[in-house]
Enzyme design. Sequence first.
Site, PDB file in Angstrom:
ATOM      1  N   MET A 167       1.205  -1.319  -0.083  1.00 19.31           N
ATOM      2  CA  MET A 167       0.449  -0.051  -0.329  1.00 19.31           C
ATOM      3  C   MET A 167       0.793   1.377   0.490  1.00 19.31           C
ATOM      4  O   MET A 167       1.851   1.481   0.934  1.00 19.31           O
ATOM      5  CB  MET A 167      -0.403  -0.121   0.942  1.00 19.31           C
ATOM      6  CG  MET A 167      -2.673  -0.824   0.802  1.00 19.31           C
ATOM      7  SD  MET A 167      -3.077   0.401  -0.420  1.00 19.31           S
ATOM      8  CE  MET A 167      -5.155  -0.203   0.049  1.00 19.31           C
ATOM      9  N   PRO A 168       0.479   1.880  -0.103  1.00 14.10           N
ATOM     10  CA  PRO A 168      -0.331   2.930  -1.964  1.00 14.10           C
ATOM     11  C   PRO A 168      -0.287   1.153  -3.284  1.00 14.10           C
ATOM     12  O   PRO A 168       1.109   0.864  -3.181  1.00 14.10           O
ATOM     13  CB  PRO A 168      -0.113   3.996  -2.304  1.00 14.10           C
ATOM     14  CG  PRO A 168       0.995   4.496  -0.889  1.00 14.10           C
ATOM     15  CD  PRO A 168       1.679   3.373  -1.258  1.00 14.10           C
ATOM     16  N   ILE A 169      -1.252   1.732  -3.766  1.00 15.11           N
ATOM     17  CA  ILE A 169      -1.732   0.513  -4.727  1.00 15.11           C
ATOM     18  C   ILE A 169      -1.404   0.747  -6.266  1.00 15.11           C
ATOM     19  O   ILE A 169      -3.031   1.799  -6.055  1.00 15.11           O
ATOM     20  CB  ILE A 169      -2.060  -1.119  -4.812  1.00 15.11           C
ATOM     21  CG1 ILE A 169      -1.638  -2.395  -3.681  1.00 15.11           C
ATOM     22  CG2 ILE A 169      -2.081  -2.089  -6.189  1.00 15.11           C
ATOM     23  CD1 ILE A 169      -1.861  -3.551  -3.140  1.00 15.11           C
ATOM     24  N   SER A 189       4.067  -0.451  -4.467  1.00 14.50           N
ATOM     25  CA  SER A 189       3.681  -1.191  -5.947  1.00 14.50           C
ATOM     26  C   SER A 189       2.682  -0.259  -7.454  1.00 14.50           C
ATOM     27  O   SER A 189       1.898   0.031  -7.083  1.00 14.50           O
ATOM     28  CB  SER A 189       3.291  -2.393  -4.924  1.00 14.50           C
ATOM     29  OG  SER A 189       3.388  -3.016  -4.042  1.00 14.50           O
TER      30      SER A 189
END
Lengths: 61, 61, 61, 61, 61, 61
Positions: free
Chosen positions: D1-3, D40
């Site tokens: 996270m964040p994605i 990611s």
Amino acid sequence: MPIVQIDFFEGKTVEQKRVLAEKVTKAIAESLNCPETAVSIIMREMKTDNYAKAGRLWCDN
Amino acid sequence: MPIVQIDFFEGKTVEQKRVLAEKVTKAIAESLNCPETAVSIIMREMKTDNYAKAGRLWCDN
Amino acid sequence: MPIVQIDFFEGKTVEQKRVLAEKVTKAIAESLNCPETAVSIIMREMKTDNYAKAGRLWCDN
Amino acid sequence: MPIVQIDFFEGKTVEQKRVLAEKVTKAIAESLNCPETAVSIIMREMKTDNYAKAGRLWCDN
Amino acid sequence: MPIVQIDFFEGKTVEQKRVLAEKVTKAIAESLNCPETAVSIIMREMKTDNYAKAGRLWCDN
Amino acid sequence: MPIVQIDFFEGKTVEQKRVLAEKVTKAIAESLNCPETAVSIIMREMKTDNYAKAGRLWCDN
């Protein structure tokens, strides 16, 4: 905005996608009361072994 | 409903996807208390130069 | 990687999501042969007037 | 996270994706105040007949 | 195009999102060599009981 | 299958979503030559500070 993502099985013609783009855009513009120029559509083509329903790959049906 | 989307690296066999479909569907039906027939799964296969973690392409690891 | 996105109707308990996370992660790790630590899951809760099947809102069923 | 998920047209080089990964990760870490290792990125390459704007396929422009 | 989707935990300020929008757009325009006006970004805010890593809800960490 | 995801700004009525569901389903069934019963639609409502175009939050326009 609106942004649309559509997943469907591969094997459609460019003409089918052309009609899809026109019709879906019109459908959204009319129902959400926005200009057609605001609508973006991403199409994703999928192989039948990349989709499952009820625990079963589509290619196994 | 529920609708599941899973991104993973390419190179899996159809048999692996078959087992994935069965097991994930069962896991969801049991935990969310819904019928297995209600579960749809979209799988997306990805090349290692289309994924990055910590600012680095996976193919560079 | 793998990254999972699951859409389901709102109204689930945190305990149901906890079980979902455990079971789906295990299902993916076993079938794709990857460590459980590699699996990320995003859950999205949806109202029944934000889902349609066969042209009909779910809240109208 | 964040994605992060990014859809763009096919035809980019691995070097462009490498720079994209670095820059987008840095941009997110700085603005959301999180470590770069937490970010990611999934990239999806698209053909120009799989995207439409204003009801028109991109390949028809 | 490009279209970006970013999932992150809720609790960010509008100012953080403003900076995110500016920086991510610039990062993409520079690396993919496209105009900044072409970049769309969808942000999705998530509760910590809607994300799991390694089979464990984030809210349980 | 097909599975549709539509992101739009919050503030639409249930009646607008009802019409959206009907029209988009019909548009897809006609263009992709599939039964209407096969079409699923997920709608996601978004606040104007969660969308950016050209590096600028929509709420700042």
